[in-house]
Design a protein around this motif. Structure first.
Motif, PDB file in Angstrom:
ATOM      1  N   LYS A  89       0.514  -1.322  -0.021  1.00  0.00           N
ATOM      2  CA  LYS A  89      -0.327   0.148   0.061  1.00  0.00           C
ATOM      3  C   LYS A  89       0.788   1.380   0.211  1.00  0.00           C
ATOM      4  O   LYS A  89       1.992   1.265   0.925  1.00  0.00           O
ATOM      5  CB  LYS A  89      -1.293  -0.213   1.459  1.00  0.00           C
ATOM      6  N   HIS A  90       0.061   2.303  -0.551  1.00  0.00           N
ATOM      7  CA  HIS A  90       1.340   3.835  -0.653  1.00  0.00           C
ATOM      8  C   HIS A  90       0.465   3.788   0.696  1.00  0.00           C
ATOM      9  O   HIS A  90      -0.363   3.460   1.210  1.00  0.00           O
ATOM     10  CB  HIS A  90       0.139   4.869  -1.952  1.00  0.00           C
ATOM     11  N   VAL A  91       1.437   5.471   1.820  1.00  0.00           N
ATOM     12  CA  VAL A  91       1.083   5.629   2.906  1.00  0.00           C
ATOM     13  C   VAL A  91       1.034   7.214   3.000  1.00  0.00           C
ATOM     14  O   VAL A  91       1.726   7.646   2.921  1.00  0.00           O
ATOM     15  CB  VAL A  91       1.197   4.649   4.048  1.00  0.00           C
ATOM     16  N   TYR A  92      -0.048   7.993   3.390  1.00  0.00           N
ATOM     17  CA  TYR A  92       0.017   8.398   3.427  1.00  0.00           C
ATOM     18  C   TYR A  92       0.318   9.230   5.702  1.00  0.00           C
ATOM     19  O   TYR A  92      -1.197   8.396   6.095  1.00  0.00           O
ATOM     20  CB  TYR A  92      -0.837   9.711   3.590  1.00  0.00           C
ATOM     21  N   CYS A  93       1.121   9.801   6.398  1.00  0.00           N
ATOM     22  CA  CYS A  93       1.372   9.755   8.037  1.00  0.00           C
ATOM     23  C   CYS A  93       1.212  11.297   8.369  1.00  0.00           C
ATOM     24  O   CYS A  93       0.939  11.486   7.560  1.00  0.00           O
ATOM     25  CB  CYS A  93       2.912   8.862   8.051  1.00  0.00           C
ATOM     26  N   GLU A  94      -0.005  11.284   9.745  1.00  0.00           N
ATOM     27  CA  GLU A  94       0.161  12.945  10.639  1.00  0.00           C
ATOM     28  C   GLU A  94       1.541  11.919  10.230  1.00  0.00           C
ATOM     29  O   GLU A  94       2.439  11.766  10.187  1.00  0.00           O
ATOM     30  CB  GLU A  94      -0.979  12.032  11.512  1.00  0.00           C
ATOM     31  N   LYS A  95       1.960  13.939  10.823  1.00  0.00           N
ATOM     32  CA  LYS A  95       3.009  14.380  12.106  1.00  0.00           C
ATOM     33  C   LYS A  95       3.578  14.422  12.900  1.00  0.00           C
ATOM     34  O   LYS A  95       2.644  13.541  13.445  1.00  0.00           O
ATOM     35  CB  LYS A  95       2.973  15.944  11.685  1.00  0.00           C
ATOM     36  N   PRO A  96       4.987  13.708  12.929  1.00  0.00           N
ATOM     37  CA  PRO A  96       5.613  13.451  12.564  1.00  0.00           C
ATOM     38  C   PRO A  96       6.023  12.448  11.938  1.00  0.00           C
ATOM     39  O   PRO A  96       5.138  11.368  12.526  1.00  0.00           O
ATOM     40  CB  PRO A  96       6.664  13.869  14.187  1.00  0.00           C
ATOM     41  N   PHE A  97       7.070  12.419  11.035  1.00  0.00           N
ATOM     42  CA  PHE A  97       7.214  11.532   9.901  1.00  0.00           C
ATOM     43  C   PHE A  97       7.134  10.151  11.168  1.00  0.00           C
ATOM     44  O   PHE A  97       7.264   8.411  10.816  1.00  0.00           O
ATOM     45  CB  PHE A  97       8.052  11.862   9.033  1.00  0.00           C
ATOM     46  N   ALA A  98       8.072  10.233  12.139  1.00  0.00           N
ATOM     47  CA  ALA A  98       8.880   9.116  12.612  1.00  0.00           C
ATOM     48  C   ALA A  98       9.163   9.907  13.886  1.00  0.00           C
ATOM     49  O   ALA A  98       9.163  11.120  14.589  1.00  0.00           O
ATOM     50  CB  ALA A  98      10.320   8.317  11.931  1.00  0.00           C
ATOM     51  N   VAL A  99       9.729   9.130  14.783  1.00  0.00           N
ATOM     52  CA  VAL A  99      10.346   9.648  16.319  1.00  0.00           C
ATOM     53  C   VAL A  99      11.821   9.901  15.949  1.00  0.00           C
ATOM     54  O   VAL A  99      12.407  10.626  17.205  1.00  0.00           O
ATOM     55  CB  VAL A  99       9.608   9.218  17.309  1.00  0.00           C
ATOM     56  N   SER A 100      12.308   9.000  14.801  1.00  0.00           N
ATOM     57  CA  SER A 100      14.317   9.229  15.205  1.00  0.00           C
ATOM     58  C   SER A 100      14.201   9.012  13.388  1.00  0.00           C
ATOM     59  O   SER A 100      13.454   8.442  12.612  1.00  0.00           O
ATOM     60  CB  SER A 100      14.684   7.856  16.309  1.00  0.00           C
ATOM     61  N   LEU A 101      14.990  10.040  13.484  1.00  0.00           N
ATOM     62  CA  LEU A 101      16.316  10.115  11.768  1.00  0.00           C
ATOM     63  C   LEU A 101      15.990   8.813  11.148  1.00  0.00           C
ATOM     64  O   LEU A 101      15.758   8.384  10.194  1.00  0.00           O
ATOM     65  CB  LEU A 101      16.664  10.446  11.794  1.00  0.00           C
ATOM     66  N   GLU A 102      16.398   8.154  12.347  1.00  0.00           N
ATOM     67  CA  GLU A 102      17.182   6.133  11.773  1.00  0.00           C
ATOM     68  C   GLU A 102      14.918   5.286  11.001  1.00  0.00           C
ATOM     69  O   GLU A 102      15.700   4.761   9.774  1.00  0.00           O
ATOM     70  CB  GLU A 102      17.380   5.231  11.850  1.00  0.00           C
ATOM     71  N   GLU A 103      14.282   5.865  11.672  1.00  0.00           N
ATOM     72  CA  GLU A 103      13.506   5.071  11.726  1.00  0.00           C
ATOM     73  C   GLU A 103      12.891   6.182  10.486  1.00  0.00           C
ATOM     74  O   GLU A 103      12.275   5.455   9.245  1.00  0.00           O
ATOM     75  CB  GLU A 103      12.012   5.174  13.036  1.00  0.00           C
ATOM     76  N   GLY A 104      12.615   7.227   9.938  1.00  0.00           N
ATOM     77  CA  GLY A 104      12.747   7.818   9.153  1.00  0.00           C
ATOM     78  C   GLY A 104      12.850   7.470   8.054  1.00  0.00           C
ATOM     79  O   GLY A 104      11.941   7.362   6.725  1.00  0.00           O
ATOM     80  N   CYS A 105      14.382   6.855   7.698  1.00  0.00           N
ATOM     81  CA  CYS A 105      14.570   6.705   6.569  1.00  0.00           C
ATOM     82  C   CYS A 105      14.562   5.325   6.420  1.00  0.00           C
ATOM     83  O   CYS A 105      14.550   5.347   5.069  1.00  0.00           O
ATOM     84  CB  CYS A 105      16.426   7.080   6.907  1.00  0.00           C
ATOM     85  N   GLN A 106      14.298   4.713   7.391  1.00  0.00           N
ATOM     86  CA  GLN A 106      14.099   3.207   7.272  1.00  0.00           C
ATOM     87  C   GLN A 106      12.765   3.116   5.960  1.00  0.00           C
ATOM     88  O   GLN A 106      12.501   2.569   5.446  1.00  0.00           O
ATOM     89  CB  GLN A 106      13.782   1.921   8.221  1.00  0.00           C
ATOM     90  N   VAL A 107      11.785   3.613   6.623  1.00  0.00           N
ATOM     91  CA  VAL A 107      10.787   3.793   5.415  1.00  0.00           C
ATOM     92  C   VAL A 107      10.938   4.778   4.239  1.00  0.00           C
ATOM     93  O   VAL A 107      10.312   4.012   2.959  1.00  0.00           O
ATOM     94  CB  VAL A 107       9.360   5.085   6.805  1.00  0.00           C
TER      95      VAL A 107
END
Length: 373
Positions: A89-107
């Motif tokens: 599935k494509h995904v649209y997320c509420e903010k914040p994108f993640a709680v860590s930069l590592e998690e955000g980059c993984q997504v």
């Protein structure tokens, strides 16, 4: 073209999305999932929505769902995003994108590997208020932007929110909660951030809820609740930012920018509308400036918008192959900027921002609010 959307999470913000979805033909809200199915049923029926209530597992397994709208608490954002991507599935997320930069980059990496798209709130900068400001800046009306201030000052959420505890845990606090609105708007107006210098602090280690139904419950504060920093943009602009839950009452202007030939006050980016005011010193001596007034700028954008306009733009972008505005790269850049505040405070140094992003494309003059027209 519309896409079937499955919403995961039925907290307070879901009502705004259900209202916004009615304005946008790109979005067909088909399913809703929550850990509390009874709450999901109640919240959805408030808006007379013909939406099927299911478990998260059922939603992700349904082949008809093309896009997941993730409005779970911040700590679950990255996990749900990755589950949705894994499910195709494509995904649209509420903010914040993640709680860590590592998690955000993984997504972002997972989305790229699966050839899927990721979007993220806030989309308030797509409202008529900030888009009119963007038009004014791009026209050169105040010259190159040199500096600015952004202030979001209050005393937290425990006096009004029904369940305020998550605001004081990882992913919460004024910076991660309200910062995305201001910093995303700034990036849309000025481009990406180069570095951050900041001092952060915590006024109270414990808070007492005074709202119902948890009145009297104590909250352990796990995040910094006062954040004062300076952001330098790649364009050279320097903007001072203060985000606080430690302020009882303030008179500071929420948002303003100063250019080579004039200044502008900008609508609060926590909303979609508002006036932009301009001050132009042409022909005025320095001693006379104090007595002059701001002038409200004409707004050529006249459309109704709300939560989901970013999701609609994403769906249209997927359909046409163009880059949509509330994209994951922008959200991850904003996340890195926000996380640089406590990092800089701890190190006592400038924190360079490693990521960058494209400045989101402005909406066309005369935009009707409908991406399908």
């Amino acid at each position: 073209m519309s896409m079937k959307v499955g919403m995961i999470g039925c907290g307070g913000i879901c009502g705004a999305y259900l209202k916004g979805e009615k304005l946008l033909p790109e979005i067909e809200m088909a399913m809703c999932a929550d850990l509390d199915l009874e709450r999901a049923e109640k919240r959805v029926r408030e808006f007379n929505q013909d939406i099927k209530i299911v478990t998260t597992e059922e939603l992700l397994a349904n082949d008809d769902i093309e896009v997941v709208l993730n409005i779970t608490p911040p700590g679950a954002h990255a996990k749900i995003n990755m589950m949705a991507l894994e499910a195709g599935k494509h995904v649209y997320c509420e903010k914040p994108f993640a709680v860590s930069l590592e998690e955000g980059c993984q997504v972002l990496e997972l989305a790229k590997s699966r050839n899927m798209k990721v979007g993220c709130a806030p989309d308030t900068f797509l409202g008529s208020g900030i888009q009119n400001t963007r038009k004014i800046i791009d026209s050169g009306a105040v010259g190159k932007i040199l500096s600015g201030t952004a202030n979001c000052l209050g005393h937290g959420t425990e006096s009004w929110h029904k369940s305020p505890e998550f605001y004081y845990k990882a992913g919460g606090g004024p910076l991660m909660d309200m910062g995305p609105y201001f910093i995303t708007a700034l990036v849309s107006l000025l481009g990406p951030v180069k570095c951050v210098t900041a001092i952060t602090g915590r006024g109270f280690n414990e808070r007492t809820i005074t709202s119902e139904p948890l009145n009297g419950k104590k909250i352990a504060v796990e995040v910094e609740t006062h954040n004062a920093g300076i952001m330098e943009f790649e364009s050279g602009a320097i903007v001072t930012v203060t985000m606080s839950f430690d302020t009882w009452k303030a008179t500071a202007q929420p948002f303003e920018l100063h250019g080579e030939t004039g200044s502008i006050t900008i609508p609060n980016p926590n909303g979609f509308v508002g006036d932009t005011q301009i001050f132009k010193p042409a022909g005025i001596t320095q001693k006379d400036i104090k007595g002059t007034v701001w002038k409200t700028a004409q707004n050529s954008f006249n459309y109704e918008s709300g939560r989901s306009i970013g999701l609609a733009d994403m769906i249209k972008g997927i359909e046409t192959g163009r880059k949509f505005r509330c994209n994951g790269e922008l959200a991850c850049h904003v996340l890195e900027v926000m996380l640089a505040f406590p990092k800089s405070s701890k190190s006592g140094k400038h924190e360079n921002i490693e990521s960058s992003c494209e400045r989101p494309e402005a909406l066309p003059d005369g935009f009707s609010g409908n991406f399908s027209e």
